[in-house]
Design a protein around this motif. Structure first.
Motif, PDB file in Angstrom:
ATOM      1  N   LYS A  81       0.799  -1.217   0.000  1.00  0.00           N
ATOM      2  CA  LYS A  81       0.000   0.000   0.000  1.00  0.00           C
ATOM      3  C   LYS A  81       0.838   1.276   0.000  1.00  0.00           C
ATOM      4  CE  LYS A  81      -3.923  -1.925   2.390  1.00  0.00           C
ATOM      5  NZ  LYS A  81      -4.729  -1.901   3.588  1.00  0.00           N
ATOM      6  N   ARG A  82       1.803   1.320   0.893  1.00  0.00           N
ATOM      7  CA  ARG A  82       2.543   2.558   1.089  1.00  0.00           C
ATOM      8  C   ARG A  82       3.745   2.631   0.156  1.00  0.00           C
ATOM      9  NH1 ARG A  82       3.989   2.315   7.000  1.00  0.00           N
ATOM     10  NH2 ARG A  82       4.675   4.439   6.659  1.00  0.00           N
ATOM     11  N   LYS A  84       6.697   3.539   0.872  1.00  0.00           N
ATOM     12  CA  LYS A  84       7.864   2.973   1.561  1.00  0.00           C
ATOM     13  C   LYS A  84       7.926   1.457   1.356  1.00  0.00           C
ATOM     14  CE  LYS A  84       9.686   3.047   6.284  1.00  0.00           C
ATOM     15  NZ  LYS A  84       9.393   3.504   7.639  1.00  0.00           N
ATOM     16  N   THR A  85       6.791   0.797   1.459  1.00  0.00           N
ATOM     17  CA  THR A  85       6.740  -0.654   1.262  1.00  0.00           C
ATOM     18  C   THR A  85       7.013  -1.005  -0.186  1.00  0.00           C
ATOM     19  OG1 THR A  85       5.039  -0.740   2.973  1.00  0.00           O
ATOM     20  CG2 THR A  85       5.318  -2.699   1.611  1.00  0.00           C
TER      21      THR A  85
END
Length: 144
Positions: A81-82, A84-85
């Protein structure tokens, strides 16, 4: 008739039901774990291919395989989702840093982003995750 042989063909309604089954198994909002999704996907695909293995459907399996892999990529994109991920997961595959940044910060829709993931989640990577290749499995079990 093809080269003086009788060939079987899968009915359009059966193909439509098959694609709906793939849609159901690759829903991005059903809350299944990846292991459960892989298990159910493989069971359903093996069963359908074994049922229709007498039919002449090599091209159908190749096209459906491409579409199903893109659906699988969309599932993984939704899970990351993010930004960063996404950045962390995409950089695992040895992609140049500028390309990782470009992919991770993509604000396009899930379906369009899943097309970008071809360079990350390749056919080989999806097979390593545990998903079967529809065309490959069909060629192993086909009678023709």
């Amino acid at each position: 008739m093809y080269k003086e042989e009788c060939r079987f063909k899968v009915h359009k309604k059966s193909v439509a039901k098959f694609k709906n089954k793939i849609r159901e198994l690759t829903k991005r909002n059903n809350g299944w774990s990846n292991q459960l999704r892989i298990k159910k996907f493989n069971e359903a695909m093996r069963g359908w291919i074994n049922y229709f293995k007498m039919a002449d459907m090599k091209n159908l399996m190749i096209e459906t395989d491409k579409w199903a892999r893109r659906k699988i990529r969309a599932v993984y994109w939704k899970q990351w989702k993010r930004i960063k991920t996404r950045y962390k997961m995409i950089s695992k595959y040895g992609i140049p840093k500028w390309e990782v940044h470009q992919m991770a910060c993509c604000r396009k829709g899930i379906w369009r982003a899943s097309l970008m993931l071809n360079s990350v989640l390749t056919v080989k990577e999806i097979a390593n995750l545990g998903y079967i290749s529809l065309a490959g499995y069909f060629m192993n079990v086909c009678v023709n």
